[in-house]
Design an enzyme around this catalytic site. Sequence first.
Site, short mmCIF file in Angstrom:
data_model
loop_
_atom_site.label_atom_id
_atom_site.label_comp_id
_atom_site.label_asym_id
_atom_site.label_seq_id
_atom_site.Cartn_x
_atom_site.Cartn_y
_atom_site.Cartn_z
N HIS A 1 -41.16 -2.05 -19.52
CA HIS A 1 -41.86 -0.61 -20.23
C HIS A 1 -43.15 -1.66 -20.08
O HIS A 1 -44.35 -0.26 -19.90
CB HIS A 1 -40.70 -0.76 -21.20
N LEU B 1 -58.90 16.11 -15.01
CA LEU B 1 -57.74 16.09 -15.25
C LEU B 1 -56.76 16.34 -16.83
O LEU B 1 -57.79 16.04 -17.58
CB LEU B 1 -57.10 15.01 -15.15
N ASP C 1 -39.77 7.11 -14.88
CA ASP C 1 -37.78 6.75 -14.55
C ASP C 1 -38.04 4.71 -13.85
O ASP C 1 -38.38 5.10 -12.81
CB ASP C 1 -36.85 7.03 -14.43
N TRP D 1 -36.18 -1.93 -13.03
CA TRP D 1 -37.55 -3.31 -12.03
C TRP D 1 -36.81 -4.31 -13.17
O TRP D 1 -37.25 -5.72 -12.39
CB TRP D 1 -38.09 -2.47 -12.73
#
Length: 252
Positions: free
Chosen positions: A47, A141, A30, A35
Site C-alpha cells: 500500500h 486536473l 489494485d 506486489w
Amino acid sequence: MSFFDIFRTKRLKAEVDFENLPKHVGIIMDGNGRWAKRRGLPRKSGHGMGAKTFEIISEFAGDIGLHSVTFYAFSTENWKRDKEEVEALMVLLEDYLDNGLTKLAGRNARIRFIGDRSAFSESFQQKQKHMEEATEQNSGLLLNIALNYGSRDEITRMTRHVAELAAKGELKPEDITEESISDMLDTAGLPDVDLMIRPSGERRLSNFLMWQSAYAELWFDDVLWPDFTKDDLLRAIIDYQNRDRRFGGRNK
Ligand code: IPE
Ligand code: IPE
Ligand code: MG
C-alpha cells in the site's frame, strides 16, 4: 530513469492525440497486496508503494492535460479486511491528507473526495474538507479520490435524498431525469467516465462508478498498481483512442 525509458515515454507521447483525451478517467488502484506478497513483504508495504504510484500518476495526469481522473483508493467493501490492514491504509490516507497539500501546491490540481465520509473521524473529515477548499480555485486536473466509496452505496444515498425531497414536496416525479440523477451523485459536475483502467489482472468494476461508466471503454492489464507507470497510462489512452465508440448508434 534511463535514456531508454525517457525515449520510450517520448515515443508513446507522440502517439497520443492530445485533442482527443478521455474527459474522465477512472483508475482502480489494485494489486498492492500481491506486489508485496511477491517480495515477501507485509501487505502494508504494498500500500505504501501504491501511494507513491498514486502521486506519480496523478502528477503525470495533470502534466499531460487530462481534465479529470478518479482514483479508487478505498471501497465500502474494503472494511472487511483485517483490522491491521485497514489501520495501515487509514494511516497512509491520513498522511496524504496531512502532507499531500504541500506537494499539490505547485501542481494546480483540484482535489475532491467521493464516497461516504460519515464513516471517518471528525478530524479526518475536517482534513478532507480543508484539502478540497484549499485547492478549489485551482484550474488544473480535477483529481477525485474515492474513499469509502461504492456505487451501490452512492446510489442508495442519492435515492434516500430524493425520497426526502419528495416527501417535503420539493421534488416532483418529472424532475427525475438521467441528468438530475447524475447531478445528485457524488460525482456531480464531472463528465461520464470515458476510460476505466484496472491493473492487477482482475477484470471487474468492484462497485466503482457503475452509473458513470455506463459507456466507458475498459482497459485491463496484468501490471500490479505499484508497478504501474506513466507509460501504462499513455498506453491505455492510446488504446482508448483507437476504439470505435458507437454509444448504441452506428459510425460511418
Ligand atoms: C488495492 O490493492 C488497494 C486497496 C484495495 C485498498 P489490494 O490490497 O486489493 O491488492 P491485492 O488485490 O490484494 O493484490
Ligand atoms: C477494488 O479493489 C477497490 C480498490 C482498489 C480501492 P479490491 O481489491 O477491493 O477489489 P476485489 O475485492 O478484488 O473485487
Ligand atoms: Mg485487490
